[in-house]
Each structure stands twice: as structure tokens, then as C-alpha cells.
Enzyme design. Sequence first.
Site, short mmCIF file in Angstrom:
data_model
loop_
_atom_site.label_atom_id
_atom_site.label_comp_id
_atom_site.label_asym_id
_atom_site.label_seq_id
_atom_site.Cartn_x
_atom_site.Cartn_y
_atom_site.Cartn_z
N HIS A 18 14.43 -16.85 9.45
CA HIS A 18 13.95 -17.87 8.50
C HIS A 18 13.11 -18.88 9.27
O HIS A 18 12.88 -18.73 10.47
CB HIS A 18 15.10 -18.49 7.73
CG HIS A 18 16.13 -19.18 8.56
ND1 HIS A 18 15.83 -20.24 9.39
CD2 HIS A 18 17.47 -18.96 8.70
CE1 HIS A 18 16.93 -20.66 9.98
NE2 HIS A 18 17.95 -19.88 9.60
N HIS A 21 14.21 -20.33 12.76
CA HIS A 21 13.91 -19.47 13.92
C HIS A 21 12.42 -19.52 14.24
O HIS A 21 12.02 -19.52 15.40
CB HIS A 21 14.30 -18.02 13.64
CG HIS A 21 15.72 -17.85 13.18
ND1 HIS A 21 16.04 -17.34 11.94
CD2 HIS A 21 16.89 -18.14 13.79
CE1 HIS A 21 17.36 -17.32 11.82
NE2 HIS A 21 17.90 -17.80 12.92
N CYS A 126 35.67 -20.20 15.15
CA CYS A 126 34.83 -20.05 13.96
C CYS A 126 33.95 -18.82 14.14
O CYS A 126 33.17 -18.75 15.10
CB CYS A 126 33.96 -21.29 13.73
SG CYS A 126 32.72 -21.01 12.44
N CYS A 129 30.09 -19.43 13.94
CA CYS A 129 29.51 -19.94 15.20
C CYS A 129 29.75 -18.97 16.34
O CYS A 129 29.12 -19.08 17.38
CB CYS A 129 30.14 -21.26 15.60
SG CYS A 129 29.92 -22.62 14.47
N CYS A 143 34.94 -26.06 9.89
CA CYS A 143 33.80 -26.11 10.79
C CYS A 143 32.66 -26.83 10.09
O CYS A 143 32.30 -26.48 8.97
CB CYS A 143 33.36 -24.70 11.18
SG CYS A 143 31.69 -24.63 11.83
N HIS A 146 29.66 -24.46 9.28
CA HIS A 146 29.80 -23.38 8.30
C HIS A 146 30.68 -23.71 7.12
O HIS A 146 30.85 -22.89 6.21
CB HIS A 146 30.29 -22.10 9.00
CG HIS A 146 29.28 -21.54 9.95
ND1 HIS A 146 29.26 -21.86 11.29
CD2 HIS A 146 28.22 -20.73 9.74
CE1 HIS A 146 28.25 -21.25 11.86
NE2 HIS A 146 27.60 -20.56 10.95
N LYS A 294 21.03 -28.62 3.50
CA LYS A 294 21.06 -27.62 4.55
C LYS A 294 20.45 -26.34 4.00
O LYS A 294 20.68 -25.98 2.85
CB LYS A 294 22.51 -27.37 4.95
CG LYS A 294 22.65 -26.95 6.38
CD LYS A 294 24.05 -26.65 6.75
CE LYS A 294 23.97 -25.43 7.64
NZ LYS A 294 25.19 -25.05 8.25
N LYS A 297 21.37 -19.28 2.60
CA LYS A 297 21.20 -18.24 1.60
C LYS A 297 22.03 -18.54 0.35
O LYS A 297 21.58 -18.33 -0.76
CB LYS A 297 21.65 -16.91 2.18
CG LYS A 297 20.50 -15.99 2.46
CD LYS A 297 21.06 -14.69 2.94
CE LYS A 297 20.22 -13.51 2.64
NZ LYS A 297 20.81 -12.30 3.25
N1 MSP Z 1 22.62 -15.93 18.89
C1 MSP Z 1 22.80 -17.30 19.08
C2 MSP Z 1 22.03 -17.80 20.28
C3 MSP Z 1 22.32 -17.14 21.58
S1 MSP Z 1 21.30 -17.71 22.86
C4 MSP Z 1 22.00 -17.14 24.25
C5 MSP Z 1 22.34 -18.06 17.84
N2 MSP Z 1 21.48 -17.44 17.04
S2 MSP Z 1 20.87 -18.07 15.69
O1 MSP Z 1 20.15 -16.99 15.05
O2 MSP Z 1 21.86 -18.71 14.92
O3 MSP Z 1 19.79 -19.10 16.15
C6 MSP Z 1 20.08 -20.46 16.32
C7 MSP Z 1 18.79 -21.15 16.64
O4 MSP Z 1 17.81 -20.90 15.60
C8 MSP Z 1 18.85 -22.67 16.70
O5 MSP Z 1 19.32 -23.15 17.93
C9 MSP Z 1 17.40 -23.01 16.46
O6 MSP Z 1 16.65 -22.70 17.60
C10 MSP Z 1 17.03 -22.05 15.34
N3 MSP Z 1 17.40 -22.56 14.03
C11 MSP Z 1 18.24 -21.98 13.14
N4 MSP Z 1 18.31 -22.75 12.01
C12 MSP Z 1 17.55 -23.84 12.15
C13 MSP Z 1 17.14 -24.90 11.29
N5 MSP Z 1 17.62 -25.04 10.06
N6 MSP Z 1 16.23 -25.77 11.77
C14 MSP Z 1 15.65 -25.63 13.01
N7 MSP Z 1 16.01 -24.63 13.83
C15 MSP Z 1 17.08 -23.83 13.52
O7 MSP Z 1 22.76 -19.19 17.66
#
Ligand code: MSP
Length: 466
Positions: A18, A21, A126, A129, A143, A146, A294, A297
Site C-alpha cells: 500500500h 510501503h 502480538c 507485530c 496491542c 493492531h 489509521k 483494509k
Molecule cells: N517485515 C517487517 C520489517 C522487517 S525489516 C527487517 C515489517 N513489514 S511491513 O510490511 O509491516 O512494513 C512496515 C514498514 O512499512 C514501516 O516501517 C514503513 O516503512 C512502511 N509503512 C507501513 N505502513 C505505513 C504507513 N501507514 N505510513 C507510512 N509508512 C508505513 O514491518
Amino acid sequence: MPKFYITTPVYYVNDRPHIGHAYTTVAADVLARWHKIQGDKVFFLTGTDEHGYKIAAAASAAAKSEKEFVDEKAQTFKEAWQEFNVSYDNFIRTTDSNHILAVEKTLQKLYDREFIYKGDYEGLYCVGCEQYKTKDDLIEGKCAEHNKEPILMKEESYFFKLSQFKKTLEKKISSDEFKIQPKERKNEVLSFIRRGLKDISISRKNVSWGIPLPFDKAYTIYVWVDAFLNYLTGAGWSGKTDSYPEMWPPEVQLMSKDILRVHATIWPGILLAFGFPLPKKIFVHGYFTVNNQKMGKSLGNVIWPEDLIKKFGVDGSRYLLMSSLVSGQDGDISWGKLAEKYNADLANGLGNLISRVVKLSSKLKIKSSKPQLKIKNLNKLFEEIRLKEILEEIWKQVAWANKYIEEKKLWELVKTDPKEGKKVLENLISLISGIGEVILPFLPETSLKIKEILKTGKIKPLFPRV
Ligand code: MSP
């Protein structure tokens, strides 16, 4: 030649990407491109995190095998980054066989060197997380991230001796040798560490979708430990030697606040156990909310990258993403606000400026002139990853130029005083050409198009109004 190694998190493949990322990945791309322009030796790593309970559960909910499921989802990340014109050097998947081999080697070494021991684990966990929680982390027993109650985990487990690194970590973080930016985030982490670091469980008994512990195959490796090692294996580390890869350590690791704590404790702990240098800097950007909620989905308010690109184009989307978050702070977006910003800054701002200037110039013989644009402290702004501010500085020039054209009534001036009109146009073209250069890391396609437009004098539509 200075090196610049930058990483994004490896993203979970329980779903497709999304815009959260996309934000991190495009920001990393902007920094990578900027450093390339500076002549640095750049290595930009991104990828996907594919093991663990959460992924296995998502696969089973989709009635697919884990392998089939992660292959499919990893592909959606690759495609998204391609669409966003992201110039990564390597895309690592934690299911890659060389990553798996290296993780096994690493864990074996940690075990042989007695950084790992067997014990009993009991605590709150969790699944969302994939992280342990302390009572302090919970809001009304749930949490905060979540909104779910963590599960009580009680099992025999292998532990990593994280506690022994407390002092070193505290020192390296507080002295900025291992820099955590922004400051507020650094302080949060420091106060967490000062409350005491516990040894952490690094194995799972009941999660089969993971890498088996090499010294006890009844367990799989905790998904975070597996995932952290991507930053080493993605840069070419096989785990066979005790020397780190050429590009090590990362100059910048980008992420948001959700995953900072583990990145500032477990991750450097592993590196310290190996005697490897720590990353130079972790930069923590804020979170997107959508209409002040927030993004999720279940709320049905997720903004998907492909919809963004459909509406605003690739560079339009990159621009909107990069200007949505003030450095280190959260930001709220909505389709309405995005469209407004797009029209104001891109369609009416830069696009209109270029088309007016080029049209007026085509009637006069204008020599192409040197790019000219000075942004104060540009290096420093990039160094501090203040990307939105950089765009604002550039767009101040765009606004200035559009206003200047109005004030001078340039379309009349070129007729009443062609000599003066020509001079003004020459200056404007230098400015546009300068803008074309500085926007390159942010809007690579547009930057090229501007060059071409100025060379040929032929207008190409840059940003159609939405
Ligand atoms: N797989 C773990 C990371 C492992 S790294 C060794 C993870 N993945 S995640 O898909 O949840 O990605 C988290 C990251 O995605 C956040 O730290 C950020 O970089 C990005 N984002 C996810 N949601 C976000 C927002 N709503 N806003 C901005 N960035 C966010 O955690």
C-alpha cells in the site's frame, strides 16, 4: 569515492503493497538517486519478509500453499516498485536460498560462540507485530498497533543474549555513533533501553513456515532475526566468513516508527555479537493516516499505489508521496487533498510555467542558457532527509516564476519590448533548466522531459489536470 548503502525494511507479504510501503521505498529511491548524482557508489536494497506465522496464516486463508502465496505477493511488490520507477540494486526475498543458507550459518556461529542458550519463554506476543510486548506497550490490554490482545506464549525456547549489549548500545546510540533520527525517536529508544534489555527468544516451536534452527531442527528461527539478516545477505554476505560485505554498513536504514524498537535493539545486538559495525543511521519517518484514520483494509480506506499512479501518473504520485510527510512526522492524506495539491503544484504550477515559457520563447530566438537555480543548504537538507522541505524550496521558485510572468505581463512585453522580453525569457529558461536538474531524484521522467522540451522547443504535456 564515498559509498552510500541504503535499505528499506523487507515488507511482509501477507498482502500487496500500500502507499505506506510506497512512501518508504520511493523516499529511499530519491536518496539513492541523489547520491548517485553526487558521484557516490550507491547500493540500494529492498525486498520482502516471507516467513513466520503471520504469512503462513495469510496463505492458508487464501487457500494456497505458502510457497505459491509468497511468490505471488512478492511479485506484486516488484511490480509496484517498477511502476514507481524505483531504481533498487537488489530485491531480496527471505525465501531466497542464499539468504536461507546464510541465516543458518549465522545462527550456528552465534550458537557456537555461546550467544545463544536454551531456556523457558513466557510472555505476551502480538502476532500482527510478530513482536513481544511488555505490559507498558498495551492499551487496555491490547496491542496499540493492531488493537488485539496479545497471546500468552509459553514454550521452551532458544534465547539470544541481548542483555549483555545494553551498555554498548546505550553508548553508541546516545553518542550518535549509531544515529537514530529524529531526536524524539532516539530518546524513546534510549529510555526503553535504559529500563533494561532482556535476552530474547529467537526460536519458535510451533511455526513450521520458517528456517529451521541449524542446531535444533525442532525449532524454526524467529522471523525478525531471519528478516534482519537480509540487510547483510542482500549486500552479498554468505555467512561463511567473518568479514562483512564491501558495502557494509548501511549509511541509512529507512523505516517508520512501528519497527524502530526492534531495529535499535535486537538488530544491532546481532551485529555486535559478530563484531560488525552498526548502521550509521536509522531514519524514522512518520505514518500516513487517511482522513485522520489509521489506514487499514478493515476500514476500507487503503490507498493502493496502482490507483494513485492511474490518477496522477508516476512522477505525480512520487511528488505527492514525498510532499505528504513532514520529515519525521505523521501526515494525513485523502484523495481530495492529493488532487488539490497535484493541480496546484504540478498542473498549474510547474506544468503551466513550462508551457507558458516555451510557447513565448518559440516566437523569439532564444539561446539555450545555463541551468540556474540555487537552493540554500540542499546538501544538508538531503543529509537530514527533509524531502518535503526540499520540494517546497524548489516549488517556491516555480511560484515565483509564475508570478513574475504575470507581473511583467510577459506575453505583452515580448511584443512591446522584445529585447527586454527576451532577457526575461532567457532567465526563466535558465531557472526551468535548473529546476529540471534538481528534481531529478524526485521526478526522474519529468526531469528528462524538461531537458528535451528545452532542447527542441516542443511542448509535451507534463501534468494534465485532474
Ligand atoms: N517485515 C517487517 C520489517 C522487517 S525489516 C527487517 C515489517 N513489514 S511491513 O510490511 O509491516 O512494513 C512496515 C514498514 O512499512 C514501516 O516501517 C514503513 O516503512 C512502511 N509503512 C507501513 N505502513 C505505513 C504507513 N501507514 N505510513 C507510512 N509508512 C508505513 O514491518
